[in-house]
Design a protein around this motif. Structure first.
Motif, mmCIF file in Angstrom:
data_model
loop_
_atom_site.group_PDB
_atom_site.id
_atom_site.type_symbol
_atom_site.label_atom_id
_atom_site.label_comp_id
_atom_site.label_asym_id
_atom_site.label_seq_id
_atom_site.Cartn_x
_atom_site.Cartn_y
_atom_site.Cartn_z
ATOM 1 N N GLY A 239 0.731 -1.036 -0.155
ATOM 2 C CA GLY A 239 -0.145 -0.022 -0.116
ATOM 3 C C GLY A 239 0.698 1.249 0.177
ATOM 4 O O GLY A 239 0.235 2.361 -0.096
ATOM 5 N N GLY A 240 2.290 1.024 0.124
ATOM 6 C CA GLY A 240 2.945 2.323 0.133
ATOM 7 C C GLY A 240 2.565 3.542 1.261
ATOM 8 O O GLY A 240 2.106 3.157 2.244
ATOM 9 N N GLY A 241 2.795 4.731 0.559
ATOM 10 C CA GLY A 241 2.752 5.890 1.484
ATOM 11 C C GLY A 241 1.629 5.897 2.729
ATOM 12 O O GLY A 241 2.396 5.826 3.674
ATOM 13 N N LYS A 242 0.455 6.345 2.603
ATOM 14 C CA LYS A 242 -0.218 6.631 3.713
ATOM 15 C C LYS A 242 -0.343 5.289 4.801
ATOM 16 O O LYS A 242 -0.496 5.534 5.737
ATOM 17 N N GLU A 243 -0.679 4.058 4.005
ATOM 18 C CA GLU A 243 -0.528 2.819 4.773
ATOM 19 C C GLU A 243 0.838 2.503 5.640
ATOM 20 O O GLU A 243 0.915 2.067 6.667
ATOM 21 N N TYR A 244 1.984 3.043 5.068
ATOM 22 C CA TYR A 244 3.037 2.830 5.543
ATOM 23 C C TYR A 244 3.210 3.925 6.914
ATOM 24 O O TYR A 244 3.604 3.312 8.020
ATOM 25 N N LEU A 245 2.711 5.078 6.657
ATOM 26 C CA LEU A 245 2.752 5.841 7.916
ATOM 27 C C LEU A 245 1.809 5.457 9.254
ATOM 28 O O LEU A 245 2.217 5.365 9.888
ATOM 29 N N ALA A 246 0.664 4.903 8.556
ATOM 30 C CA ALA A 246 -0.312 4.363 9.845
ATOM 31 C C ALA A 246 0.359 3.336 10.239
ATOM 32 O O ALA A 246 0.183 2.852 11.575
ATOM 33 N N ARG A 247 0.908 2.472 9.645
ATOM 34 C CA ARG A 247 1.595 1.149 10.142
ATOM 35 C C ARG A 247 2.722 1.398 11.113
ATOM 36 O O ARG A 247 3.007 0.935 12.059
ATOM 37 N N GLN A 248 3.602 2.159 10.573
ATOM 38 C CA GLN A 248 4.738 2.876 11.277
ATOM 39 C C GLN A 248 4.292 3.369 12.592
ATOM 40 O O GLN A 248 4.918 3.145 13.935
ATOM 41 N N ILE A 249 3.570 4.177 12.505
ATOM 42 C CA ILE A 249 3.051 5.039 13.821
ATOM 43 C C ILE A 249 2.467 4.151 15.010
ATOM 44 O O ILE A 249 2.678 4.303 15.988
ATOM 45 N N ALA A 250 1.590 3.076 14.459
ATOM 46 C CA ALA A 250 1.048 2.183 15.200
ATOM 47 C C ALA A 250 2.030 1.242 15.853
ATOM 48 O O ALA A 250 2.136 0.930 17.070
ATOM 49 N N THR A 251 3.124 0.854 14.916
ATOM 50 C CA THR A 251 4.198 -0.028 15.664
ATOM 51 C C THR A 251 5.045 0.777 16.599
ATOM 52 O O THR A 251 5.343 0.237 17.488
ATOM 53 N N LEU A 252 5.170 1.775 16.176
ATOM 54 C CA LEU A 252 6.311 2.666 17.023
ATOM 55 C C LEU A 252 5.610 2.957 18.342
ATOM 56 O O LEU A 252 6.174 2.936 19.439
ATOM 57 N N GLY A 253 4.209 3.172 18.449
ATOM 58 C CA GLY A 253 3.668 3.403 19.585
ATOM 59 C C GLY A 253 3.635 2.113 20.481
ATOM 60 O O GLY A 253 3.806 2.343 21.643
ATOM 61 N N GLU A 254 3.271 1.118 19.747
ATOM 62 C CA GLU A 254 3.346 -0.217 20.445
ATOM 63 C C GLU A 254 4.814 -0.440 21.240
ATOM 64 O O GLU A 254 5.164 -0.658 22.549
ATOM 65 N N GLN A 255 5.684 0.007 20.577
ATOM 66 C CA GLN A 255 7.031 -0.091 20.952
ATOM 67 C C GLN A 255 7.393 0.954 22.307
ATOM 68 O O GLN A 255 8.075 0.392 23.065
ATOM 69 N N PHE A 256 7.149 2.016 22.095
ATOM 70 C CA PHE A 256 7.166 3.074 23.037
ATOM 71 C C PHE A 256 6.394 2.556 24.387
ATOM 72 O O PHE A 256 6.802 2.605 25.595
ATOM 73 N N ARG A 257 5.027 2.162 24.262
ATOM 74 C CA ARG A 257 4.354 1.665 25.493
ATOM 75 C C ARG A 257 5.114 0.337 26.078
ATOM 76 O O ARG A 257 5.186 0.372 27.364
ATOM 77 N N ALA A 258 5.553 -0.295 25.372
ATOM 78 C CA ALA A 258 6.324 -1.537 25.933
ATOM 79 C C ALA A 258 7.606 -0.915 26.648
ATOM 80 O O ALA A 258 8.158 -1.675 27.604
ATOM 81 N N ASN A 259 8.231 -0.147 26.327
ATOM 82 C CA ASN A 259 9.451 0.529 26.769
ATOM 83 C C ASN A 259 9.100 1.597 27.608
ATOM 84 O O ASN A 259 10.263 2.100 28.206
ATOM 85 N N ARG A 260 8.279 2.118 28.148
ATOM 86 C CA ARG A 260 7.988 3.384 28.538
ATOM 87 C C ARG A 260 8.638 3.146 30.133
ATOM 88 O O ARG A 260 8.280 2.362 30.924
ATOM 89 N N THR A 261 9.292 4.279 30.515
ATOM 90 C CA THR A 261 10.049 4.222 31.935
ATOM 91 C C THR A 261 9.636 5.673 32.583
ATOM 92 O O THR A 261 9.643 5.596 33.834
ATOM 93 N N ASP A 262 9.107 6.758 32.036
ATOM 94 C CA ASP A 262 8.691 7.899 32.542
ATOM 95 C C ASP A 262 7.515 8.415 31.863
ATOM 96 O O ASP A 262 7.093 8.004 30.543
ATOM 97 N N GLU A 263 6.507 9.075 32.412
ATOM 98 C CA GLU A 263 5.464 9.614 31.850
ATOM 99 C C GLU A 263 5.887 10.881 30.855
ATOM 100 O O GLU A 263 6.364 11.816 31.727
ATOM 101 N N ILE A 264 5.854 10.924 29.745
ATOM 102 C CA ILE A 264 6.011 12.427 28.971
ATOM 103 C C ILE A 264 4.871 12.634 28.341
ATOM 104 O O ILE A 264 4.241 11.934 27.390
ATOM 105 N N GLY A 265 4.155 13.912 28.962
ATOM 106 C CA GLY A 265 2.937 14.408 28.410
ATOM 107 C C GLY A 265 2.964 14.309 26.539
ATOM 108 O O GLY A 265 2.037 14.158 25.753
#
Length: 356
Positions: free
Chosen positions: A163-189
């Motif tokens: 799907g390229g473009g927009k689908e890449y962005l949606a997938r990446q943002i979702a994946t990065l969000g999961e990674q951040f939540r799994a590795n969160r050490t502090d609350e950053i607003g």
């Protein structure tokens, strides 16, 4: 800067049987002549590269330390080699590919072999030792090379289009969000707000292109005397995605300072000759194959910058979490903690404003 300055002895954890490799190359390459000597390229890439010296001919050997997700090491090497082969056939500046070897008996892991391309290799984006005109020309050439990558028909790469473009962005943002939540050490607003804002504000314009994924000065070889890119290195992160996201990732030295990597923060762009970010973006647009980009520039640029900064923050958070798991007291972890918070705030400021 001479290429030799970027070579070192093979590191202990990457050593292999060089005599066995020499025998293998002699059987596979008609023009190979012993003796073989091996050096390792310096760099931050997870997947190491080696210079193979033989009389009258030099080669580059690439292997993988970590396979791509869902693939074995052999499948990952075959995928990398197929991509390099496709890029070479399409006329992009990469080394001439020779073969991929998945027989782990040769050096202990799968690898592929390319011709070595001699030229200039710059590790410091500040380009010390050059005059302003030379620096400007080098950055112009880098922008032109990235535009050339994005001009390639994605179908020619052999990579999944997904799907390229927009689908890449949606997938990446979702994946990065999961990674951040799994590795969160502090609350950053700012990160919490980005996690909500980014997926809801993906620009409507669809653009799909080959993304290098780590396009920076250190991953380019320049002609020995001309300001021209003759080889693009380190395609390990390449995929079909959004060209503006790739450009934003390329612009990160303007925005952040990451331990162990170069930065353009604090540079006097007028005196140095290095173009500021707006001028660099303008150079990319001049070289773009897309008439709309050449005429109108890049819409929603702040979104792509925020995405790239968010990506840096997530990566730094992962390093921070792994460092903390190894035990307290590592001073480098304080630097990464600072990177996560400052970069997250900068990303949020790109799209809304207000620090946390």
């Amino acid at each position: 800067m001479a290429m030799a300055a970027n070579l070192t002895t093979v590191q202990p954890h990457h050593r292999f049987d060089e005599a066995r490799l020499a025998d293998y190359l002699a059987a596979r390459l008609s023009n190979f002549k012993p003796p073989l000597t091996v050096q390792q390229f310096l760099g931050t890439s997870v997947n190491p590269a080696f210079m193979l010296h033989s009389p009258g001919r030099n080669f580059v050997l690439r292997k993988r330390a970590v396979p791509k997700k869902g693939s074995s090491l052999a499948e990952s090497i075959e995928r990398d080699f197929a991509l390099i082969t496709a890029l070479h056939k399409a006329g992009l500046p990469v080394g001439t590919p020779h073969f991929a070897c998945t027989d782990e008996q040769v050096i202990g892991t799968p690898f592929y072999l390319l011709d070595y391309i001699p030229g200039r290799h710059f590790r410091d984006p500040n380009l010390p030792g050059m005059d302003p005109k030379q620096r400007n020309a080098i950055y112009e050439a880098m922008a032109a090379a990235l535009a050339q990558v994005h001009a390639l028909d994605p179908a020619l790469t052999g990579l999944p289009l997904n799907g390229g473009g927009k689908e890449y962005l949606a997938r990446q943002i979702a994946t990065l969000g999961e990674q951040f939540r799994a590795n969160r050490t502090d609350e950053i607003g700012a990160m919490e707000r980005l996690l909500e804002w980014l997926p809801a504000n993906i620009p409507p314009q669809q653009a799909s292109a080959l993304m290098h994924g780590n396009f920076r000065l250190e991953n380019l070889i320049f002609h020995p005397s001309e300001p021209r890119v003759i080889a693009i290195l380190d395609w390990d992160l390449a995929l079909i995605g959004h060209p503006f996201a790739d450009l934003a990732i390329n612009c990160m030295p303007y925005r952040v300072t990451i331990p162990g990597m170069g930065s353009l923060q604090g540079i006097d762009f007028i005196d140095s000759g290095i173009p500021g970010e707006p001028d660099y973006i303008a150079a990319y647009c001049r070289h773009s194959a897309d008439p709309a980009i050449r005429e109108n520039g890049i819409p929603h640029w702040n979104f792509y910058l925020a995405f790239a900064l968010f990506r840096v923050a997530v990566m730094a958070q992962g390093i921070l979490k792994r460092g903390q798991e190894k035990g307290p007291g590592n001073p480098a972890m304080k630097a990464y903690a600072s990177v996560v918070r400052s970069v997250a705030n900068q990303a949020w400021n790109m799209v809304d404003g207000g620090d946390d």
